[in-house]
Every structure is written in C-alpha cells, then in structure tokens.
Design a protein around this motif. Sequence first.
Motif, PDB file in Angstrom:
ATOM      1  N   VAL A 150       0.880  -1.231   0.125  1.00 44.15           N
ATOM      2  CA  VAL A 150      -0.108   0.020   0.049  1.00 44.15           C
ATOM      3  C   VAL A 150       0.860   1.168   0.040  1.00 44.15           C
ATOM      4  CG1 VAL A 150      -2.106  -1.054   1.074  1.00 44.15           C
ATOM      5  CG2 VAL A 150      -0.128   0.166   2.507  1.00 44.15           C
ATOM      6  N   ILE A 151       0.243   2.430  -0.457  1.00 38.68           N
ATOM      7  CA  ILE A 151       1.032   3.613  -0.142  1.00 38.68           C
ATOM      8  C   ILE A 151       0.255   4.298   0.961  1.00 38.68           C
ATOM      9  CG2 ILE A 151       1.365   5.878  -1.080  1.00 38.68           C
ATOM     10  CD1 ILE A 151       1.044   4.702  -3.953  1.00 38.68           C
ATOM     11  N   HIS A 152       0.879   4.553   1.944  1.00 42.74           N
ATOM     12  CA  HIS A 152       0.452   4.911   3.271  1.00 42.74           C
ATOM     13  C   HIS A 152       0.845   6.421   3.764  1.00 42.74           C
ATOM     14  CE1 HIS A 152      -1.381   4.679   7.388  1.00 42.74           C
ATOM     15  NE2 HIS A 152      -0.259   4.762   7.867  1.00 42.74           N
ATOM     16  N   CYS A 153       0.097   7.036   4.343  1.00 40.65           N
ATOM     17  CA  CYS A 153       0.389   8.320   4.901  1.00 40.65           C
ATOM     18  C   CYS A 153       0.247   8.447   6.408  1.00 40.65           C
ATOM     19  CB  CYS A 153      -0.650   9.457   4.447  1.00 40.65           C
ATOM     20  SG  CYS A 153       0.073  11.141   4.809  1.00 40.65           S
ATOM     21  N   SER A 154       1.365   8.660   6.990  1.00 39.34           N
ATOM     22  CA  SER A 154       1.510   8.431   8.419  1.00 39.34           C
ATOM     23  C   SER A 154       0.892   9.738   9.097  1.00 39.34           C
ATOM     24  CB  SER A 154       3.158   8.454   8.837  1.00 39.34           C
ATOM     25  OG  SER A 154       4.105   9.413   8.456  1.00 39.34           O
ATOM     26  N   CYS A 155       0.714  11.009   8.463  1.00 46.86           N
ATOM     27  CA  CYS A 155       0.216  12.165   8.821  1.00 46.86           C
ATOM     28  C   CYS A 155      -1.059  11.931   9.536  1.00 46.86           C
ATOM     29  CB  CYS A 155       0.212  13.076   7.784  1.00 46.86           C
ATOM     30  SG  CYS A 155       1.665  13.982   7.113  1.00 46.86           S
ATOM     31  N   HIS A 156      -1.907  11.193   8.929  1.00 45.21           N
ATOM     32  CA  HIS A 156      -3.114  10.968   9.362  1.00 45.21           C
ATOM     33  C   HIS A 156      -4.086   9.664   9.194  1.00 45.21           C
ATOM     34  CE1 HIS A 156      -2.568  15.444   8.476  1.00 45.21           C
ATOM     35  NE2 HIS A 156      -3.126  15.429   9.553  1.00 45.21           N
ATOM     36  N   GLY A 157      -3.377   8.973   8.237  1.00 43.86           N
ATOM     37  CA  GLY A 157      -3.536   7.517   8.229  1.00 43.86           C
ATOM     38  C   GLY A 157      -4.438   7.169   6.715  1.00 43.86           C
ATOM     39  N   SER A 158      -4.279   8.010   5.920  1.00 43.10           N
ATOM     40  CA  SER A 158      -4.995   7.458   4.580  1.00 43.10           C
ATOM     41  C   SER A 158      -3.929   6.529   3.837  1.00 43.10           C
ATOM     42  CB  SER A 158      -5.096   8.986   3.708  1.00 43.10           C
ATOM     43  OG  SER A 158      -5.654   9.845   4.407  1.00 43.10           O
ATOM     44  N   THR A 159      -4.900   5.608   3.011  1.00 40.18           N
ATOM     45  CA  THR A 159      -4.098   4.661   2.554  1.00 40.18           C
ATOM     46  C   THR A 159      -4.671   4.404   1.394  1.00 40.18           C
ATOM     47  OG1 THR A 159      -3.682   3.587   4.846  1.00 40.18           O
ATOM     48  CG2 THR A 159      -3.408   2.013   3.017  1.00 40.18           C
ATOM     49  N   TYR A 160      -3.586   3.897   0.291  1.00 40.71           N
ATOM     50  CA  TYR A 160      -4.217   3.770  -1.175  1.00 40.71           C
ATOM     51  C   TYR A 160      -3.511   2.560  -1.450  1.00 40.71           C
ATOM     52  CZ  TYR A 160      -4.330   8.776  -0.504  1.00 40.71           C
ATOM     53  OH  TYR A 160      -4.771  10.136  -0.068  1.00 40.71           O
TER      54      TYR A 160
END
Length: 238
Positions: free
Chosen positions: A158-168
């Motif tokens: 996955v592509i994950h954003c550790s800022c706020h938890g969004s995952t793609y």
Amino acid sequence: MGDVNQSRRTFLKSLAIIAGASMVVGLLRGLEVLVPPSVGLTSFPTLQLVDENGNPIKASDVPVNGQKMAMFNYPLSNEPNYLLNLGNDSNQPVEIPATTVTIPATGKTYEFPGGVGPSKSIVAYSAICEHLGCTYPELTFYPPGVKALTFNGPMDKVIHCSCHGSTYDPYRGAAVVTGPTTKPLPTVQLKWDPSTDYLYAVTMIGPTIYGHTDDLSGGSPISGNSTSVTMLSNPALG
C-alpha cells in the motif's frame, strides 16, 4: 479659519484615499495566496523521464517494490509523483491490470489504464496525499512484507500516509483503502517505448492534484521536453 478647515478636510480626504488604496492592495495580496496563479499550461505535455544527469530512464532499471523511491515532477515543476515498479513477495515485477476506480467523495468513477513496461508493472501516482497534502517521507510505499499501521490493521503493498492514516492501493489505481482521504491519488499516465525501453509521462487521470482546481494551474511549466527522476530512500524500509 475657512482656509484652515478646507486644508484639514483636504488632508483627511487624502488620508482616506491612501487608506482605501492600501486596503485594496492588501486584499489583492491576500487573493494571491487564496487564488492559485493563472494557468501554467494549456495542455498536458509529453515529457521523457530522465535521470539527474539527463540520461533516459529505462523501464527495466526502475527499482522493484520501492527499494528506492523514484520521484519526478509532472505536469508542473511543483507537482511531485512516485514512479513505482510493483512486484510480488519474491520481488518479481507483476502485471498491474486496468481497473475502474471510484472516487468516494463524489461516487464518480474513472478508468485506470494499468501498468506499462516489459512486465506491465510500472505505474506513477501523485506524491501528494489527497487528504491534507502531506508528501514524502510521510507518504510512502510499503512493499510486500513491510507492514504499515493502518486503520484496517497492519497492511503491506500500500501507499500509506503517516500524517493522518490515509491508505491507497497502488496495485488498483491508487484506490482509497482507508480514510480520512475521500479521493484516490491522481495517476500519471505513462507511455513505454518497447524499442528503446524509455518512459514518458503523457497526462493525468483521476481527481485533481491536492490543492488545485486544475492540474495545469498553480505552478511553473517544466522547461524542455523531459523531467528528472530522483531516487530517494524508502522510509518504510527503515
């Protein structure tokens, strides 16, 4: 006395005019921040992907599974994207099929064309999170076997954003896996020349880049007919 009063009225009137003009200038400067600059391009350019020395990037040389994060700007100079050669658990490239992607924010759909390259495994997505605009290193790719802590539990691939938890999901057109994002990552459509193994960025697909009302506005055009790919470490790998 009349002359004094008249002079005073003239002076106060001048102050009012100056104050009004200053307010207008201040408002205009504020609008420069609130309203993006005018259109930087009128159409999507076709740009060849090259390395930092200007040499063409070959599809067969793109690191598999984000061992290095390849990044390039497109369509404008301030719009970073990830170039990913996606693979399986054995680090072998895998074909990324075309698929229909849904935008949860609107319910609309669009067609993701799938991967390119000799194994049809190479894709490119905006490197700006569609939630609140976080980017590398907070937004990164977690390859097979490397788990991101998502709202759905530990997940890899996955592509994950550790800022706020969004995952793609990059294997399915960067579709939304977990919020708070309500939009997939925009796709850079790539063209692969099998005779040379070279790669080209040709257009954007999907929702607009975060913070833009139009993918072609809000930045400066990239000079020339190529865009440089930078190899960075993948923070998911420690």
